[in-house]
Design a protein around this motif. Structure first.
Motif, short mmCIF file in Angstrom:
data_model
loop_
_atom_site.label_atom_id
_atom_site.label_comp_id
_atom_site.label_asym_id
_atom_site.label_seq_id
_atom_site.Cartn_x
_atom_site.Cartn_y
_atom_site.Cartn_z
N SER A 1 0.81 -1.22 0.00
CA SER A 1 0.00 0.00 0.00
C SER A 1 0.84 1.27 0.00
O SER A 1 0.33 2.34 -0.37
N VAL A 2 2.11 1.18 0.40
CA VAL A 2 2.96 2.38 0.42
C VAL A 2 3.07 2.97 -0.99
O VAL A 2 2.81 4.16 -1.21
N GLY A 3 3.45 2.16 -1.96
CA GLY A 3 3.54 2.64 -3.33
C GLY A 3 2.18 2.92 -3.93
O GLY A 3 2.00 3.90 -4.68
N TYR A 4 1.21 2.08 -3.61
CA TYR A 4 -0.15 2.24 -4.12
C TYR A 4 -0.73 3.58 -3.72
O TYR A 4 -1.30 4.31 -4.56
N THR A 5 -0.60 3.94 -2.45
CA THR A 5 -1.15 5.21 -1.99
C THR A 5 -0.29 6.40 -2.43
O THR A 5 -0.81 7.50 -2.62
N ALA A 6 1.02 6.19 -2.60
CA ALA A 6 1.87 7.27 -3.11
C ALA A 6 1.43 7.66 -4.51
O ALA A 6 1.38 8.85 -4.86
N MET A 7 1.09 6.68 -5.33
CA MET A 7 0.61 6.97 -6.69
C MET A 7 -0.78 7.60 -6.67
O MET A 7 -1.12 8.40 -7.54
N SER A 8 -1.58 7.25 -5.65
CA SER A 8 -2.93 7.81 -5.56
C SER A 8 -2.91 9.32 -5.34
O SER A 8 -3.90 10.00 -5.63
N PRO B 1 -9.42 13.65 -1.87
CA PRO B 1 -8.98 12.26 -2.10
C PRO B 1 -7.50 12.03 -1.90
O PRO B 1 -7.09 10.93 -1.53
N ARG B 2 -6.65 13.03 -2.12
CA ARG B 2 -5.20 12.83 -1.97
C ARG B 2 -4.80 12.58 -0.53
O ARG B 2 -3.72 12.04 -0.26
N ARG B 3 -5.65 12.99 0.40
CA ARG B 3 -5.41 12.67 1.81
C ARG B 3 -6.27 11.51 2.27
O ARG B 3 -5.84 10.63 3.00
N THR B 4 -7.52 11.49 1.78
CA THR B 4 -8.48 10.49 2.24
C THR B 4 -8.10 9.08 1.83
O THR B 4 -8.15 8.14 2.63
N VAL B 5 -7.70 8.90 0.56
CA VAL B 5 -7.41 7.55 0.05
C VAL B 5 -6.25 6.89 0.79
O VAL B 5 -6.38 5.75 1.25
N PRO B 6 -5.09 7.55 0.94
CA PRO B 6 -4.00 6.90 1.69
C PRO B 6 -4.39 6.57 3.13
O PRO B 6 -4.11 5.47 3.62
N THR B 7 -5.02 7.53 3.81
CA THR B 7 -5.41 7.30 5.20
C THR B 7 -6.37 6.13 5.31
O THR B 7 -6.23 5.25 6.18
N ALA B 8 -7.37 6.11 4.42
CA ALA B 8 -8.36 5.04 4.46
C ALA B 8 -7.72 3.68 4.16
O ALA B 8 -8.10 2.66 4.76
N THR B 9 -6.76 3.64 3.25
CA THR B 9 -6.12 2.38 2.89
C THR B 9 -5.35 1.79 4.07
O THR B 9 -5.54 0.62 4.43
N TYR B 10 -4.48 2.61 4.67
CA TYR B 10 -3.71 2.12 5.82
C TYR B 10 -4.63 1.72 6.97
O TYR B 10 -4.41 0.69 7.63
N LEU B 11 -5.65 2.52 7.22
CA LEU B 11 -6.55 2.25 8.33
C LEU B 11 -7.34 0.96 8.09
O LEU B 11 -7.49 0.13 8.99
N ALA B 12 -7.82 0.78 6.86
CA ALA B 12 -8.62 -0.41 6.54
C ALA B 12 -7.80 -1.68 6.70
O ALA B 12 -8.26 -2.65 7.32
N VAL B 13 -6.60 -1.71 6.13
CA VAL B 13 -5.76 -2.91 6.23
C VAL B 13 -5.41 -3.21 7.69
O VAL B 13 -5.44 -4.36 8.13
N THR B 14 -5.07 -2.17 8.44
CA THR B 14 -4.70 -2.35 9.84
C THR B 14 -5.87 -2.88 10.66
O THR B 14 -5.72 -3.84 11.45
#
Length: 465
Positions: free
Chosen positions: A65-72, A229-242
């Protein structure tokens, strides 16, 4: 005229981190995993060490998700994996990925329709209701999901939010009850030791663990309907997986303790379908086990709605980019939803589930296990391709020069995913019911869908050139 065009080409919504996390965790269906996948992991995989598989899977997906969210942060697109791979590797690879994405979500949704219909039928019979065939329940579920999916995404998010809070709540209550009462033979941490994880069949356990996370990547799909979305998507991704990883690991640990490290494997082998409900009856009482079974239905419904929304947005993104019928790229004037793509998705669910029903297939042994296995392989291949696309994208554009985000993490994530993919393919017959003939056919379908999409993408690129 301009307003009409805007409303027919741009998704509309204002979801925050919580709304997106609800949609993503709902797709993962925590209670379905704890009540269905976990007992099989224990019986066929790692026994008492199975909870560790969830943590290993979560770590691999967090690194990915690190690279995935960086591209997002540099592109917001409802196509998610398809859009990222297309941007990084070109149209040919992107359209191959689009085919795999549609295959993944269509397969996993149809699989859940089978499981949900069988579960509903069992509950109705248990409480003295009429003996109706499972396709009747599947048809009702498809209709309900279709109505909610047609409307604004925030309505679906609110419904999922309520269901999800109840679902996770009862999982946490059961886990707390087991821990407070000391389990069957006391509380220990054997489940999280390397020896326990490696003593059985970690490949089988990881296979089911990864399958339990399918849907986490959908955070990017809802980027166009999110606030910032540039803040929401990364935060949501890390939070969801965790959250998914921790809830699964905690619940798995509690189930192991409820029977004991030495006895849980035998208990899971004797009654895999009833393992979690037996634990609930022991530590919360009989009525709690009944509530848990009812909550399993709402868990499955939440997953169906989440996957419906994901598929609709993939169809919308493809049509908007010129790879589907133009009408699928239209947005509802009032709801701001891809309503025609939603209707198309409902039709595809009817066709797939209907085909299994006409063939007289079992909704769990055939529809659920076969298509869930197919989706697991397809999603792993998609994530591997996405990792490669992230590295290529940042190397070509130079938009992110942080080595960890643009180089190291994507490569580490890709290596981890390749290892898991190899384990899944090696044990694929277990995931689809023990038949290598079925396994080979399903793996061939995955390959053919990707090749067909790649050829279509290559031809379109040639026409543009």
């Amino acid at each position: 005229m301009s307003n009409t065009v805007a409303e027919r080409s741009v998704l509309r919504g204002s979801m925050g981190v919580a709304g997106i996390v609800f949609l993503v965790i709902a797709a993962a269906a925590p209670l379905t995993s704890v009540g269905g996948a976990l007992p099989v992991m224990i019986a066929l995989g790692d026994g008492a060490g199975s909870p560790s598989a969830y943590l290993v899977a979560a770590v691999v997906l967090l690194i990915f998700s690190v690279g995935y969210t960086a591209m997002s942060r540099h592109m917001v697109d409802a196509g998610a994996f398809y859009a990222y791979i297309r941007r990084g590797l070109g149209s040919m690879w992107g359209l191959g990925a689009a085919g795999l994405a549609l295959l993944t979500y269509t397969a996993i949704q149809a699989a859940i329709y089978g499981l949900a219909a069988a579960t509903c039928r069992g509950l109705v019979l248990r409480y003295g209701g009429p003996d109706l065939p499972w396709p009747v329940y599947a048809a009702v579920l498809i209709a309900l999901v279709g109505v909610l999916g047609y409307r604004n995404i925030e309505l679906g998010a609110r419904v999922l939010g309520v269901l999800l809070v109840l679902e996770i709540g009862i999982i946490l209550v059961l886990s707390a009850a087991v821990l407070i009462r000391g389990g069957a033979h006391g509380v220990d941490t054997v489940s999280f030791t390397p020896s326990a994880f490696l003593s059985g069949s970690p490949g089988v356990a990881l296979m089911f663990a990864i399958a339990s996370f399918i849907g986490f990547e959908a955070t990017a799909i809802y980027g166009e309907e999110a606030r910032n979305p540039r803040r929401t998507v990364p935060t949501a991704t890390y939070l969801a997986v965790t959250v998914i990883g921790l809830v699964y690991a905690l619940a798995g640990w509690a189930i192991v303790l409820a029977f004991g490290d030495d006895e849980v494997t035998a208990a899971a082998g004797d009654d895999p379908a009833g393992l979690t409900f037996t634990a609930a009856a022991r530590f919360l009482g009989g009525p709690a086990a009944d509530v848990l079974q009812l909550m399993l239905v709402t868990s499955l419904f939440a997953a169906l709605l989440a996957f419906h929304n994901a598929i609709s947005r993939y169809l919308y993104a493809l049509a908007r980019d010129g790879f589907g019928h133009i009408s699928l790229g239209h947005i509802h004037f009032r709801h701001g939803s891809p309503h025609k793509a939603s209707l198309a998705q409902t039709a595809s669910a009817v066709l797939v589930v209907g085909a299994f029903a006409v063939a007289g297939a079992d909704p769990v042994l055939h529809l659920f296990t076969w298509l869930a296995g197919l989706a697991t392989v397809a999603i792993l291949i998609l994530m591997v391709l996405t990792s490669v696309a992230v590295v290529v994208f940042f190397r070509r554009t130079g938009l992110d020069r942080r080595w960890w985000h643009s180089r190291i993490a994507p490569v580490l994530g890709m290596v981890g995913l390749l290892v898991v993919t190899a384990m899944v393919v090696r044990n694929f017959d277990v995931l689809v019911g023990g038949s290598w003939t079925v396994a080979d056919i399903l793996l061939a379908v995955v390959g053919l869908v990707f090749v067909f999409g790649a050829i279509a993408g290559g031809r379109r690129a040639e026409r543009h050139a």
